[in-house]
Enzyme design. Structure first.
Site, PDB file in Angstrom:
ATOM      1  N   ALA A 223      55.057  68.366  76.156  1.00  0.00           N
ATOM      2  CA  ALA A 223      55.962  68.131  74.647  1.00  0.00           C
ATOM      3  C   ALA A 223      57.360  68.637  75.018  1.00  0.00           C
ATOM      4  CB  ALA A 223      55.532  69.206  73.635  1.00  0.00           C
ATOM      5  N   CYS A 274      59.715  56.690  81.849  1.00  0.00           N
ATOM      6  CA  CYS A 274      58.510  57.309  82.033  1.00  0.00           C
ATOM      7  C   CYS A 274      58.426  58.122  83.543  1.00  0.00           C
ATOM      8  CB  CYS A 274      57.573  56.369  82.077  1.00  0.00           C
ATOM      9  SG  CYS A 274      57.473  55.069  83.415  1.00  0.00           S
ATOM     10  N   ASP A 303      48.131  51.352  73.539  1.00  0.00           N
ATOM     11  CA  ASP A 303      47.377  50.734  72.484  1.00  0.00           C
ATOM     12  C   ASP A 303      47.889  51.659  71.305  1.00  0.00           C
ATOM     13  OD1 ASP A 303      45.293  49.888  71.109  1.00  0.00           O
ATOM     14  OD2 ASP A 303      43.932  50.905  72.098  1.00  0.00           O
ATOM     15  N   ASP A 305      47.502  50.968  67.861  1.00  0.00           N
ATOM     16  CA  ASP A 305      46.542  51.007  66.918  1.00  0.00           C
ATOM     17  C   ASP A 305      45.164  51.334  67.453  1.00  0.00           C
ATOM     18  OD1 ASP A 305      45.579  48.620  68.394  1.00  0.00           O
ATOM     19  OD2 ASP A 305      46.280  47.125  66.888  1.00  0.00           O
ATOM     20  N   ASN A 307      42.381  50.396  69.203  1.00  0.00           N
ATOM     21  CA  ASN A 307      41.282  49.703  68.912  1.00  0.00           C
ATOM     22  C   ASN A 307      40.710  49.051  70.410  1.00  0.00           C
ATOM     23  OD1 ASN A 307      42.901  47.693  69.504  1.00  0.00           O
ATOM     24  ND2 ASN A 307      42.636  46.187  67.997  1.00  0.00           N
ATOM     25  N   SER A 309      42.348  47.195  72.311  1.00  0.00           N
ATOM     26  CA  SER A 309      42.514  45.747  72.747  1.00  0.00           C
ATOM     27  C   SER A 309      43.889  45.716  72.517  1.00  0.00           C
ATOM     28  CB  SER A 309      42.035  44.966  71.460  1.00  0.00           C
ATOM     29  OG  SER A 309      42.342  43.643  71.925  1.00  0.00           O
ATOM     30  N   HIS A 332      53.378  52.383  84.659  1.00  0.00           N
ATOM     31  CA  HIS A 332      53.554  53.777  83.655  1.00  0.00           C
ATOM     32  C   HIS A 332      53.278  54.955  84.746  1.00  0.00           C
ATOM     33  CE1 HIS A 332      54.387  56.498  80.633  1.00  0.00           C
ATOM     34  NE2 HIS A 332      52.992  56.836  80.401  1.00  0.00           N
ATOM     35  N   ASP A 355      50.961  63.817  80.413  1.00  0.00           N
ATOM     36  CA  ASP A 355      52.041  62.545  80.035  1.00  0.00           C
ATOM     37  C   ASP A 355      53.187  63.172  79.302  1.00  0.00           C
ATOM     38  OD1 ASP A 355      53.472  60.531  80.087  1.00  0.00           O
ATOM     39  OD2 ASP A 355      51.788  59.155  79.310  1.00  0.00           O
ATOM     40  N   ASN A 395      41.940  50.962  80.640  1.00  0.00           N
ATOM     41  CA  ASN A 395      40.633  50.086  80.284  1.00  0.00           C
ATOM     42  C   ASN A 395      40.636  49.137  79.240  1.00  0.00           C
ATOM     43  OD1 ASN A 395      38.384  50.196  82.003  1.00  0.00           O
ATOM     44  ND2 ASN A 395      38.026  52.178  81.669  1.00  0.00           N
ATOM     45  N   THR A 416      39.247  41.045  80.358  1.00  0.00           N
ATOM     46  CA  THR A 416      39.035  42.479  80.416  1.00  0.00           C
ATOM     47  C   THR A 416      39.138  43.174  81.606  1.00  0.00           C
ATOM     48  OG1 THR A 416      36.558  41.607  81.287  1.00  0.00           O
ATOM     49  CG2 THR A 416      36.924  41.644  78.836  1.00  0.00           C
TER      50      THR A 416
END
Length: 712
Positions: A223, A274, A303, A305, A307, A309, A332, A355, A395, A416
């Site tokens: 943090a 980063c 990601d 949201d 999900n 994807s 990253h 991170d 992933n 994928t």
């Protein structure tokens, strides 16, 4: 009888710090590690007699009787493994050697050491014995950060340099990084960072009492290295310009950043991205005694949201869009720290992702981790901390969409296997790159990998942290008529193999300053002629995948015969991209291929431009406190003069701070040698870093590993 008094004390700096592997620290205080004894000598005005009562107090943090930050322990003969203790051998002398031991779960930090002497009459006198700094101890088997292999302890705790990896998975570039955890004042700055975190400001005593736990400390460091919601070390900035601050690509190490933060009254340093956040966090964690390494994840998903994807959008011309907050970064960089997870099952101990880059909030603050690497591999995304976010980073599925308007979007492909490639870290004891992808996930395309993905998705659905995106598939001819009904159609299948296949191919690997030549090859996979229209776009991009400037826009069309192949040459001249490149020297070319009746095909190619090389040569033996000449060979990659070149060199143990050298004017394509002298001040394996900059280019870097011998 005269009251017992302390006349003199000796904290035995040299022998204690050598035994505790802390002799590299440039610190005015004694630095020791918990779970391991250290020796002090007290000289009294007379010998200790039977009626004398001595108690020691080790004080860290604010005064508190509720927490374990002010232990009081008597001078006794038996040592304790679980508590603070002070032991001395019976002696008739007024000089007494005392062995002080701390438990392996003691709070880390700066301690004041006090001895309280009580006489039979009940009067107590206190004497301050100076202060010492207590760190985590990877050499102590009972410490949560214990690491069994000595070579790994040397690499992940004592090594003061590292290597970061950039580019993309098919073109990996390496650059050195100066951790400098033993340099002047870095330890005190690291401890000051702990005292400025928001939890300390809320409840100082409670915060200090939690500093015995590497889970807690690593989370605080994550943090505080960024300044997104506190007065942390670095301000993040992802843009082409860096007003009022330093382009992150110009940093080569953590020391100057931490010094600046301290000198400016702990105001955030501008700017970081980063790898800079990860480098500074690694410095602090190693400095505090937590084994840590930098890790690069190529094709890293963000990601937003949650999900699992990642949706990437291109407009109808094939140009990449900034529309969606989901993204796939070309790479990253984060850290892994090694410790037990007593808050989880024992199997989740070991490497933990930490991170410091501010991406998403965690428990209301911009931090990430520690997330167990083993939990990530098994899809245990319900475990603390931020395991689901890191799991998606390595992933998630990548879905590619054509965006026509807010009502009409067409998914053309779902992959994928793209995300989480060539996850890399520096090898133990060498400068080799090690691929640790298998630590994070099972082999792509395997049944086990898909099983874990489904398991992770199910856990997120059950937790209510994931939703199923309602996708829109449209055809241009149906835009107005069917837009509303199509909005309710959920896409769950891959669009399939197109009737025309294609590939973008470089004719030769381009170097910075060269024109770029690409060939688009399309092949008709059917037994009928196909009319293909192609819209071509090329943009310079940031490492986050965000386009900065469009540098090429074109369109072609052709009728391709049955089973035949057609080629289209493309050229991107240097003049088109020279003013728009970012730190990563990367360009994306995309081709949107549309058949008159059939599916669309979107082709992408990432191009990494080779940077001019830097060659470093040490002209003689490197010996502590003896001058040695260094030659750096630089090259002008351009077809024009370079008149403002600057060479910046640094390296812990080799050069105090940074050395700047003006580079003489360079003719087009000319090479030159720059000489300088350095005086190493620390023996062992060292890393010398060089950075060649100009208004025409930046981030042309090189490094060399140097063995420094002790003085004869």
């Amino acid at each position: 009888m005269e009251a017992l008094k302390v006349k003199y004390y000796d904290l035995q700096f040299s022998s204690n710090m050598e035994a505790h592997h802390t002799d590299y620290y440039k610190s005015p205080d004694l630095v020791v590690r918990r779970g391991q004894s250290f020796s002090i000598t007290l000289m009294f005005n007379r010998p200790i007699f039977k009626g004398d009562i001595l108690n020691f107090v080790a004080v860290t943090g604010p005064p508190s009787s509720d927490y374990n930050t002010n232990p009081i322990f008597p001078l006794s003969t038996p040592a304790s493994r679980d508590y603070w203790s002070a032991v001395h051998e019976t002696s008739d002398s007024s000089n007494v050697n005392i062995t002080v031991s701390s438990p392996a779960n003691a709070v880390i930090g700066c301690y004041k050491l006090i001895v309280q002497i009580s006489a039979k009459q009940g009067k107590t006198t206190s004497f301050r014995l100076g202060q010492f700094i207590l760190l985590f101890n990877p050499w102590a088997p009972d410490d949560d950060v214990y690491m069994e292999a000595e070579e790994e302890r040397k690499e992940y705790v004592l090594n003061d340099y590292g290597i970061t990896y950039f580019g993309h998975e098919k073109h990996i570039i390496e650059e050195g990084w100066n951790f400098g955890q033993f340099e002047e004042n870095i330890l005190n700055i690291s401890l000051a960072l702990l005292d400025r975190n928001l939890k300390y400001l809320e409840d100082p005593a409670l915060d200090c009492s939690c500093r015995n736990n590497p889970v807690y400390v690593s989370r605080v460091v994550s943090a505080m290295v960024n300044s997104h919601d506190d007065k942390g070390v670095l301000e993040g900035h992802w843009d082409e310009r860096f007003p009022g601050g330093v382009n992150p690509s110009l940093w080569s190490g953590s020391v100057e950043i931490l010094w600046r933060w301290h000198r400016r009254g702990y105001k955030p340093v501008k700017y970081g991205q980063c790898w800079v956040f990860a480098g500074v966090a690694c410095t602090i964690l190693r400095c505090l005694g937590i084994p840590t390494r930098m890790v690069t994840n190529f094709a890293s998903a963000h990601d937003t949201d949650r999900n699992l994807s990642i949706d990437k959008y291109y407009d109808s011309t094939g140009r990449i869009m900034k529309k969606h907050s989901d993204s796939i970064w070309n790479y990253h960089v984060w850290d892994e720290s090694w410790f037990k997870r007593n808050d989880l099952k024992a199997s989740y101990s070991g490497w933990q992702v930490v991170d410091a880059t501010p991406q998403e909030t965690s428990e209301g603050r911009y931090c990430c981790g520690p997330a167990s690497v083993k939990a990530i591999k098994e899809g245990d995304v319900d475990l603390d901390y931020d395991t689901a976010f890191v799991y998606a980073s390595v992933n998630a599925d990548r879905c590619t969409w054509i965006y026509y308007d807010k009502n009409i979007q067409e998914r053309v492909y779902c992959d994928t296997k793209t995300v989480g490639q060539s996850i890399s870290t520096k090898a133990v004891g060498s400068d080799e790159r090690v691929d640790i992808t298998a630590n994070y996930k099972y082999s792509e395309g395997s049944a086990k990998e898909r099983k874990v993905y489904i398991r992770a998705r199910k856990k997120l659905l059950e937790a209510g942290t994931i939703y199923t995106r309602r996708a829109i598939i449209g055809r241009l001819r149906k835009r107005r008529r069917n837009a509303r009904s199509e909005a309710s159609n959920e896409v769950s299948e891959d669009p399939g193999v197109p009737e025309v296949s294609g590939k973008l191919r470089l004719l030769e690997p381009p170097a910075f300053g060269d024109d770029i030549h690409v060939v688009l090859t399309l092949k008709n996979m059917t037994s009928q002629s196909k009319h293909v229209k192609v819209k071509i776009s090329s943009s310079t991009i940031m490492y986050t995948g965000v386009p900065t400037s469009e540098i090429l826009k074109d369109s072609v069309s052709a009728i391709i015969g049955p089973k035949e192949e057609e080629q289209f040459p493309l050229e991107i001249p240097y003049s088109s991209y020279e003013a728009h490149l970012t730190k990563d020297y990367m360009i994306e070319v995309s081709a949107l291929c549309a058949l008159k009746q059939g599916r669309k095909l979107l082709l992408r190619k990432l191009i990494s431009l080779e940077k001019p090389p830097i060659r470093i040569m040490v002209l003689g033996d490197a010996v502590v406190h003896e001058p040695v000449e260094v030659e750096v060979l630089l090259a002008n990659p351009l077809s024009e003069w370079i008149k403002d070149g600057v060479l910046i060199v640094e390296g812990s143990g080799l050069i105090e701070g940074k050395l700047r050298k003006w580079v003489p004017p360079l003719k087009p394509k000319e090479s030159i040698s720059v000489m300088f002298e350095m005086v190493p001040y620390r023996s062992g394996t060292r890393q010398l870093l060089a950075d060649f900059t100009s208004k025409k280019f930046s981030d042309v870097k090189g490094f060399k590993t140097i063995e420094v011998e002790d003085a004869y």
